[in-house]
Enzyme design. Structure first.
Site, mmCIF file in Angstrom:
data_model
loop_
_atom_site.group_PDB
_atom_site.id
_atom_site.type_symbol
_atom_site.label_atom_id
_atom_site.label_comp_id
_atom_site.label_asym_id
_atom_site.label_seq_id
_atom_site.Cartn_x
_atom_site.Cartn_y
_atom_site.Cartn_z
ATOM 1 N N GLN A 18 0.800 -1.224 0.000
ATOM 2 C CA GLN A 18 0.000 0.000 0.000
ATOM 3 C C GLN A 18 0.837 1.280 0.000
ATOM 4 O OE1 GLN A 18 -2.704 -1.726 3.236
ATOM 5 N NE2 GLN A 18 -4.124 -0.436 2.106
ATOM 6 N N HIS A 119 0.922 -9.297 4.626
ATOM 7 C CA HIS A 119 -0.235 -8.404 4.461
ATOM 8 C C HIS A 119 -0.611 -8.446 2.970
ATOM 9 C CE1 HIS A 119 -2.390 -4.717 6.293
ATOM 10 N NE2 HIS A 119 -2.883 -4.830 5.079
ATOM 11 N N ASN A 163 -2.100 -10.733 8.379
ATOM 12 C CA ASN A 163 -3.081 -9.678 8.539
ATOM 13 C C ASN A 163 -4.384 -10.095 7.864
ATOM 14 O OD1 ASN A 163 -3.841 -6.784 9.143
ATOM 15 N ND2 ASN A 163 -4.345 -6.944 6.972
ATOM 16 N N GLU A 164 -5.444 -10.212 8.635
ATOM 17 C CA GLU A 164 -6.794 -10.455 8.107
ATOM 18 C C GLU A 164 -6.870 -11.627 7.130
ATOM 19 O OE1 GLU A 164 -8.250 -6.768 6.470
ATOM 20 O OE2 GLU A 164 -8.089 -5.690 8.356
ATOM 21 N N TYR A 295 -13.374 -1.991 12.330
ATOM 22 C CA TYR A 295 -13.865 -0.827 11.579
ATOM 23 C C TYR A 295 -15.358 -0.599 11.746
ATOM 24 C CZ TYR A 295 -9.330 -0.553 9.312
ATOM 25 O OH TYR A 295 -7.983 -0.407 9.086
ATOM 26 N N GLU A 354 -5.487 -2.276 13.905
ATOM 27 C CA GLU A 354 -5.993 -1.292 12.939
ATOM 28 C C GLU A 354 -7.339 -0.769 13.414
ATOM 29 O OE1 GLU A 354 -6.378 -2.483 8.828
ATOM 30 O OE2 GLU A 354 -4.416 -3.480 8.867
ATOM 31 N N GLU A 408 -5.619 1.886 -1.520
ATOM 32 C CA GLU A 408 -6.668 1.144 -0.820
ATOM 33 C C GLU A 408 -7.208 0.040 -1.738
ATOM 34 O OE1 GLU A 408 -7.567 0.799 2.231
ATOM 35 O OE2 GLU A 408 -9.401 -0.323 1.872
ATOM 36 N N TRP A 409 -6.307 -0.877 -2.135
ATOM 37 C CA TRP A 409 -6.665 -2.095 -2.852
ATOM 38 C C TRP A 409 -7.571 -1.820 -4.051
ATOM 39 C CZ3 TRP A 409 -2.873 -4.869 -1.219
ATOM 40 C CH2 TRP A 409 -2.448 -4.761 0.091
HETATM 41 O O1 IFM Z 1 -6.382 -0.746 3.940
HETATM 42 C C1 IFM Z 1 -6.899 -1.839 4.617
HETATM 43 C C2 IFM Z 1 -5.783 -2.680 5.205
HETATM 44 O O2 IFM Z 1 -4.885 -3.093 4.240
HETATM 45 C C3 IFM Z 1 -6.348 -3.898 5.884
HETATM 46 N N1 IFM Z 1 -7.400 -3.549 6.794
HETATM 47 C C4 IFM Z 1 -8.429 -2.661 6.350
HETATM 48 C C5 IFM Z 1 -7.820 -1.424 5.730
HETATM 49 C C6 IFM Z 1 -8.929 -0.468 5.244
HETATM 50 O O3 IFM Z 1 -9.740 -1.096 4.297
#
Ligand code: IFM
Length: 451
Positions: A18, A119, A163-164, A295, A354, A408-409
């Site tokens: 990112q 990530h 991560n996630e 979030y 996060e 942002e992906w």
């Molecule tokens: O930008 C992402 C991050 O890479 C992983 N968690 C959520 C963020 C916001 O969408």
């Protein structure tokens, strides 16, 4: 004043693809996101991470920026394909050197690194071998992790494996809107198994070869699920959504099994023949902390429309204010999440790895960015952290997502999560008002509540 415990850690977070850019420099191999961004229609405006925030070259200034905001710990990820351009085999010293320089700069500035191993930017050559569908990936990942423990363990004490993983397997292998872009729910289940198995193997290797006194954990994105109405049907829908998004990942890591209600549901179309004896023991290898990315919430009712219609669940909006991601703002969901982790999974130390928000920022004529909506979002979620601590949750720190605006992906550069603005023409960084406020919070180890 809302006051935090003395040893509470104030951090901020980013990830390699990112922000780094420099995708073809110093021997970095191609990653699945380099490839995915080139598929027409996958990423807004055909944007990609080729340049991103040019952090690869500007890292020293970025560390100074972190320092100037008083931030105590920085969570970043390593691009696997900089270290092993082919995913396995021969390491690339120049790639490693970048992270050594970054870490040295952090330590010189008394900023504690929290290093995430994965990530989302898998080396493309490993994807060509099947990516996370291939069980061998668990060994490749462990080799990569072990190499970094040995090379960087003297300086880095805090480590995250994944991560996630829900995003990696569900969006990457079932929804198809993240790399590598497959569309098959069963592939999601298989990929998630290998991701969690690789986490467990890397955690075991950490105990043997990682830094003494170091900490290792995994970061899961948790979205608490609620019933739309107070009736059995809605409660059942919320429980399925919770099983799908949260328990499918929390349970194997912290309880050593998949949730039986979800196994029963998935068994209608999945035999789970890829699960081997001993896998759950490995997946639940003891770790030192749980990273939680929070979030928003999910509200559910029975239904057949939408992504999870095939499981009889529909998630709906409830009219709460939303961020620029269209995610509902509900800080109580963070309190509920943290309390639930303690109640269901025990007193494991937790970091919020996060939390943050994208909003449509305006730059004023004098150059200031008065992002009050983001500041208020952060304040409300910090209050939620404090409420959870007061309720006995073992919450150790908070990492604001994100240090700066970044890629942002699939949304490209259109969604700005940074507390620091990045001008994508000049790459100039400008702290927004939320960053200046966050600095005062860190200095005071607390804040006066306004929301
Ligand atoms: O930008 C992402 C991050 O890479 C992983 N968690 C959520 C963020 C916001 O969408």
């Amino acid at each position: 004043m809302i006051q935090f415990p003395k040893d509470f850690i104030w951090g901020t977070a980013t990830s390699s693809y990112q922000i780094e850019g420099a995708v073809k420099e110093d021997g970095r191999g191609e990653s699945i996101w380099d490839r995915f961004c080139r598929i027409p229609g996958k990423v807004r405006n055909k944007e990609n991470g080729d340049i991103a925030c040019n952090h690869y070259h500007l890292y020293d200034d970025d560390v100074k920026l972190i320092k100037s905001l008083g931030v105590q710990s920085y969570r970043f990820s390593v691009a696997w394909s900089r270290i092993f351009p082919e995913g396995t085999g021969k390491p690339n010293p120049k790639g490693l050197d970048f992270y050594k320089r970054l870490i040295n700069s952090l330590l010189e500035n008394e900023i504690e690194p929290l290093l995430t191993l994965y990530h989302w930017d898998l080396p493309q050559l490993l994807q060509d071998k099947g990516g996370w569908m291939n069980r061998d990936m668990t060994d490749y990942f462990t080799d990569y992790a072990t190499y970094l423990y040995q090379e960087l363990g003297n300086q880095v004490k805090k480590w995250g494996t994944h991560n996630e993983p829900w995003v990696v397997s569900y969006k990457g292998y079932s929804l198809g809107n993240a790399a590598p872009g497959y569309v098959d729910f069963r592939s999601h289940l298989k990929a998630s198994h290998h991701l969690l198995l690789s986490h467990g193997k890397a955690a075991q290797a950490f105990r043997e070869l990682g830094p003494k006194g170091g900490e290792i954990g995994i970061t899961l994105n948790i979205e608490p699920t609620y019933p739309l109405e107070d009736n059995e049907e809605c409660k059942k829908a919320a429980a399925i959504k919770d099983g799908f998004s949260n328990r499918w990942f929390l349970d194997p890591v912290l309880k050593g099994s998949y949730p039986q209600d979800m196994v029963d549901i998935y068994s209608k179309f999945e035999t789970f023949d890829y699960i081997k004896d001993g896998d759950f023991e490995v997946m639940s290898s003891p770790t030192d902390f749980l990273g939680v990315n929070y979030y928003s919430i999910s509200t559910n009712k029975p239904g057949t429309q939408g992504e999870l219609g095939f499981l009889g669940v529909e998630s709906v909006k409830t009219g709460k204010p939303v961020t620029f991601m269209d995610w509902e703002v509900e800080p109580q969901g963070l309190v509920d999440t943290l309390q639930r982790i303690k109640a269901d999974y025990g007193d494991i130390p937790v970091y919020i790895t996060e939390n943050g928000a994208a909003y449509e920022d305006q730059v004023d004529e004098d150059g200031t960015i008065n992002d009050e909506d983001r500041r208020a979002y952060i304040e409300m979620h910090l209050k939620a952290c404090k409420d959870a601590i007061d309720a006995g949750v073992n919450l150790k720190g908070y990492y604001l997502w994100s240090l700066m605006d970044n890629f942002e992906w699939r949304y490209g550069y259109s969604k700005r999560f940074g507390m620091v603005r990045v001008d994508y023409d000049t790459l100039k960084r400008t702290p927004k008002n939320s960053a200046l406020w966050y600095k005062t919070v860190i200095e005071a180890n607390g804040f006066n509540q306004t929301k």
